[in-house]
Design an enzyme around this catalytic site. Structure first.
Site, PDB file in Angstrom:
ATOM      1  N   TYR A   1       7.669 -34.684 -37.251  1.00  0.00           N
ATOM      2  CA  TYR A   1       7.972 -34.562 -35.827  1.00  0.00           C
ATOM      3  C   TYR A   1       7.598 -35.810 -35.037  1.00  0.00           C
ATOM      4  CZ  TYR A   1       8.227 -29.598 -37.039  1.00  0.00           C
ATOM      5  OH  TYR A   1       8.540 -28.396 -37.625  1.00  0.00           O
ATOM      6  N   CYS A   2       7.629 -36.952 -35.650  1.00  0.00           N
ATOM      7  CA  CYS A   2       7.201 -38.201 -35.027  1.00  0.00           C
ATOM      8  C   CYS A   2       8.420 -39.007 -34.573  1.00  0.00           C
ATOM      9  CB  CYS A   2       6.386 -39.014 -36.041  1.00  0.00           C
ATOM     10  SG  CYS A   2       5.798 -40.600 -35.431  1.00  0.00           S
ATOM     11  N   GLY A   3       8.247 -39.814 -33.550  1.00  0.00           N
ATOM     12  CA  GLY A   3       9.312 -40.701 -33.108  1.00  0.00           C
ATOM     13  C   GLY A   3       9.695 -41.725 -34.161  1.00  0.00           C
ATOM     14  N   PHE A   4       8.810 -41.968 -35.119  1.00  0.00           N
ATOM     15  CA  PHE A   4       9.078 -42.925 -36.190  1.00  0.00           C
ATOM     16  C   PHE A   4       9.660 -42.269 -37.446  1.00  0.00           C
ATOM     17  CE2 PHE A   4       5.524 -45.101 -33.895  1.00  0.00           C
ATOM     18  CZ  PHE A   4       6.257 -46.200 -33.461  1.00  0.00           C
ATOM     19  N   THR A   5       9.922 -40.971 -37.390  1.00  0.00           N
ATOM     20  CA  THR A   5      10.380 -40.239 -38.571  1.00  0.00           C
ATOM     21  C   THR A   5      11.656 -40.836 -39.161  1.00  0.00           C
ATOM     22  OG1 THR A   5       9.290 -38.241 -37.813  1.00  0.00           O
ATOM     23  CG2 THR A   5      11.007 -37.943 -39.451  1.00  0.00           C
TER      24      THR A   5
END
Length: 169
Positions: free
Chosen positions: A47-51
């Site tokens: 669930y990360c912006g970097f996923t």
């Protein structure tokens, strides 16, 4: 005079080959099986912006696996952005990113409960080895020592990471 602990000055009582970690499917990933390989350890989260970096990690794996690069994803909820169950993480990675490089169980990567490989990296390379966020990258050389670390914002296929990998392959 200041002294900054880096891999140059570390005594390395242990190397990455002295450790193991559980895979997302329950088998043991034994780092001694990766002797004389270059290893990129990346703490990941669903669930990360970097996923979206999963795409480039898979591309690195595809490009350099035959040359001796091992990419290992370490799902972590240390920053409260990971799914709760290993099976959900596995499905997420396979369905959304077609991941086929090794992935571990959900693992702590910072603090007193961090997995021993992350504690080892900090002890031998310093604070730059401690993940500040998801998708922090630790590059291990063929001698089993930390070569370099890269912040979350550094994309896996950045010139900086590609150059570092190619220089030690």
């Amino acid at each position: 005079m200041f002294f900054f602990k880096t891999s140059t000055f570390a005594n390395y009582e242990k190397k990455i080959y002295d450790f193991s970690i559980e895979s997302i499917t329950g088998e043991i990933i034994n780092f001694k099986d990766y002797k004389n390989k270059v290893i990129l350890v990346v703490n990941t989260a669903s669930y990360c912006g970097f996923t979206k970096q999963y795409d480039e990690l898979q591309e690195l794996w595809d490009l350099y696996q035959e040359k001796g690069l091992i990419v290992i994803g370490v799902p972590s909820n240390s920053f409260n952005q990971e799914k709760k169950k290993n099976s959900d993480v596995k499905e997420f990675c396979e369905v959304n990113f077609n991941i086929d490089f090794p992935i571990t169980t959900i693992t702590e990567v910072k603090g007193k409960n961090a997995h021993e490989i992350f504690k080892w990296a900090r002890e031998n390379h310093g604070k730059s080895a401690v993940p500040k966020w998801n998708f922090h990258k630790i590059l291990i050389n063929k001698e089993g020592k930390v070569e370099d670390t890269f912040a979350s914002i550094t994309k896996p296929k950045s010139k900086k990471i590609i150059k570092a990998i190619e220089n030690i392959l």
